[in-house]
Design an enzyme around this catalytic site. Sequence first.
Site, PDB file in Angstrom:
ATOM      1  N   SER A  25       0.844  -1.183   0.000  1.00  0.00           N
ATOM      2  CA  SER A  25       0.000   0.000   0.000  1.00  0.00           C
ATOM      3  C   SER A  25       0.880   1.233   0.000  1.00  0.00           C
ATOM      4  O   SER A  25       1.750   1.391   0.871  1.00  0.00           O
ATOM      5  CB  SER A  25      -0.904   0.009   1.237  1.00  0.00           C
ATOM      6  OG  SER A  25      -1.440   1.292   1.463  1.00  0.00           O
TER       7      SER A  25
ATOM      8  N   HIS B 273      -1.500  -1.238  -4.149  1.00  0.00           N
ATOM      9  CA  HIS B 273      -2.709  -0.638  -3.599  1.00  0.00           C
ATOM     10  C   HIS B 273      -2.534   0.873  -3.539  1.00  0.00           C
ATOM     11  O   HIS B 273      -1.616   1.372  -2.884  1.00  0.00           O
ATOM     12  CB  HIS B 273      -2.938  -1.209  -2.191  1.00  0.00           C
ATOM     13  CG  HIS B 273      -4.287  -0.930  -1.609  1.00  0.00           C
ATOM     14  ND1 HIS B 273      -5.415  -1.618  -1.995  1.00  0.00           N
ATOM     15  CD2 HIS B 273      -4.680  -0.053  -0.651  1.00  0.00           C
ATOM     16  CE1 HIS B 273      -6.446  -1.190  -1.289  1.00  0.00           C
ATOM     17  NE2 HIS B 273      -6.026  -0.234  -0.471  1.00  0.00           N
TER      18      HIS B 273
ATOM     19  N   ASP C  10      -4.050   4.267  -2.302  1.00  0.00           N
ATOM     20  CA  ASP C  10      -4.989   4.771  -1.306  1.00  0.00           C
ATOM     21  C   ASP C  10      -5.458   6.167  -1.692  1.00  0.00           C
ATOM     22  O   ASP C  10      -4.682   7.132  -1.639  1.00  0.00           O
ATOM     23  CB  ASP C  10      -4.315   4.820   0.060  1.00  0.00           C
ATOM     24  CG  ASP C  10      -3.698   3.484   0.438  1.00  0.00           C
ATOM     25  OD1 ASP C  10      -4.385   2.679   1.077  1.00  0.00           O
ATOM     26  OD2 ASP C  10      -2.524   3.255   0.069  1.00  0.00           O
TER      27      ASP C  10
ATOM     28  N   MET D 160      -7.832   9.251  -0.842  1.00  0.00           N
ATOM     29  CA  MET D 160      -8.577   9.849   0.269  1.00  0.00           C
ATOM     30  C   MET D 160      -8.923  11.293  -0.065  1.00  0.00           C
ATOM     31  O   MET D 160      -8.101  12.010  -0.641  1.00  0.00           O
ATOM     32  CB  MET D 160      -7.760   9.789   1.553  1.00  0.00           C
ATOM     33  CG  MET D 160      -7.305   8.394   1.931  1.00  0.00           C
ATOM     34  SD  MET D 160      -6.321   8.417   3.447  1.00  0.00           S
ATOM     35  CE  MET D 160      -5.812   6.686   3.526  1.00  0.00           C
TER      36      MET D 160
ATOM     37  N   HIS E 154      -8.210   2.176  -4.188  1.00  0.00           N
ATOM     38  CA  HIS E 154      -9.181   2.109  -3.101  1.00  0.00           C
ATOM     39  C   HIS E 154      -9.719   3.520  -2.864  1.00  0.00           C
ATOM     40  O   HIS E 154      -9.029   4.371  -2.311  1.00  0.00           O
ATOM     41  CB  HIS E 154      -8.507   1.549  -1.847  1.00  0.00           C
ATOM     42  CG  HIS E 154      -9.391   1.492  -0.653  1.00  0.00           C
ATOM     43  ND1 HIS E 154      -8.899   1.246   0.616  1.00  0.00           N
ATOM     44  CD2 HIS E 154     -10.732   1.639  -0.499  1.00  0.00           C
ATOM     45  CE1 HIS E 154      -9.896   1.247   1.475  1.00  0.00           C
ATOM     46  NE2 HIS E 154     -11.014   1.500   0.826  1.00  0.00           N
TER      47      HIS E 154
ATOM     48  N   MET F 236     -11.477   5.939  -0.978  1.00  0.00           N
ATOM     49  CA  MET F 236     -12.030   6.328   0.320  1.00  0.00           C
ATOM     50  C   MET F 236     -12.537   7.756   0.180  1.00  0.00           C
ATOM     51  O   MET F 236     -11.988   8.708   0.746  1.00  0.00           O
ATOM     52  CB  MET F 236     -10.949   6.199   1.397  1.00  0.00           C
ATOM     53  CG  MET F 236     -10.567   4.761   1.679  1.00  0.00           C
ATOM     54  SD  MET F 236      -9.064   4.588   2.677  1.00  0.00           S
ATOM     55  CE  MET F 236      -7.823   4.501   1.362  1.00  0.00           C
TER      56      MET F 236
ATOM     57  N   MET G 192     -12.040  -3.877   5.796  1.00  0.00           N
ATOM     58  CA  MET G 192     -11.110  -3.018   6.519  1.00  0.00           C
ATOM     59  C   MET G 192     -10.932  -3.534   7.944  1.00  0.00           C
ATOM     60  O   MET G 192     -11.915  -3.764   8.655  1.00  0.00           O
ATOM     61  CB  MET G 192     -11.621  -1.581   6.560  1.00  0.00           C
ATOM     62  CG  MET G 192     -11.647  -0.867   5.214  1.00  0.00           C
ATOM     63  SD  MET G 192     -10.013  -0.715   4.428  1.00  0.00           S
ATOM     64  CE  MET G 192      -9.118   0.252   5.650  1.00  0.00           C
TER      65      MET G 192
ATOM     66  N   ASP H 249      -7.343  -5.112   4.540  1.00  0.00           N
ATOM     67  CA  ASP H 249      -6.474  -3.942   4.602  1.00  0.00           C
ATOM     68  C   ASP H 249      -6.515  -3.377   6.021  1.00  0.00           C
ATOM     69  O   ASP H 249      -7.588  -3.036   6.522  1.00  0.00           O
ATOM     70  CB  ASP H 249      -6.949  -2.886   3.603  1.00  0.00           C
ATOM     71  CG  ASP H 249      -6.058  -1.656   3.559  1.00  0.00           C
ATOM     72  OD1 ASP H 249      -5.021  -1.640   4.241  1.00  0.00           O
ATOM     73  OD2 ASP H 249      -6.408  -0.714   2.823  1.00  0.00           O
TER      74      ASP H 249
END
Length: 210
Positions: free
Chosen positions: A3, A28, A30, A32, A61, A63, A132, A167
């Site tokens: 990640s 991965h 991330d 956000m 991913h 978020m 998660m 994760d």
Amino acid sequence: MPSVLSADFARLGDEIASVVPAGIRMVHLDVMDGHFVPNITIGPPVIAKLRKASKLVFDAHLMISEPAKYIEPFAKAGADHITFHIEVADDPREIIDRLHALGCSAGICLNPETPVEAIEAVAPLCDMVLVMTVHPGFGGQQFMPDAARKVIRVREIVGPDIRIEVDGGIDPQTVSKVVSYGADTLVAGNAIFGQSDRIAAIDAIRTAFA
């Protein structure tokens, strides 16, 4: 799977390249937005630049509060797989269908406090389910055993052919537990990029559940 949240963002392309010799095939990413989670990371322009520098599968991913609004920009930027959160999806089936139409595999994610029942109707339509085991938004958090146990129920729902990703707090001490529950795709940030020898760190995680 490494990640990038724990990687050096000033050298992100090099950081991703540093794990390739370990046989890594997927990374991965991330994403956000500062709304759904209290942090801000990267968006489509960064992924587009990374896409030019890497042939790895990009597991994005999201978020973010409005996944339906942004899945197309992320797909066009080069994400191969896109996961969104059930907590902010008004019509998850529609998002899954759109992701497949865009040529991406689709994933649904649930936070530690979200019951598995929230994804029961749509999980079988996905290519992967992400459980998660920390609260999303920051790296280096402590693994949550109760959240990990949800993998057992998810596996019952989706059967053997859909991947289950975990994760949060994944390291050589926690990996065997989530694998025993039925997970087959593991995300590790600090346990890899927080170590000086990334190859040895990846090998240690693999050895823990071999």
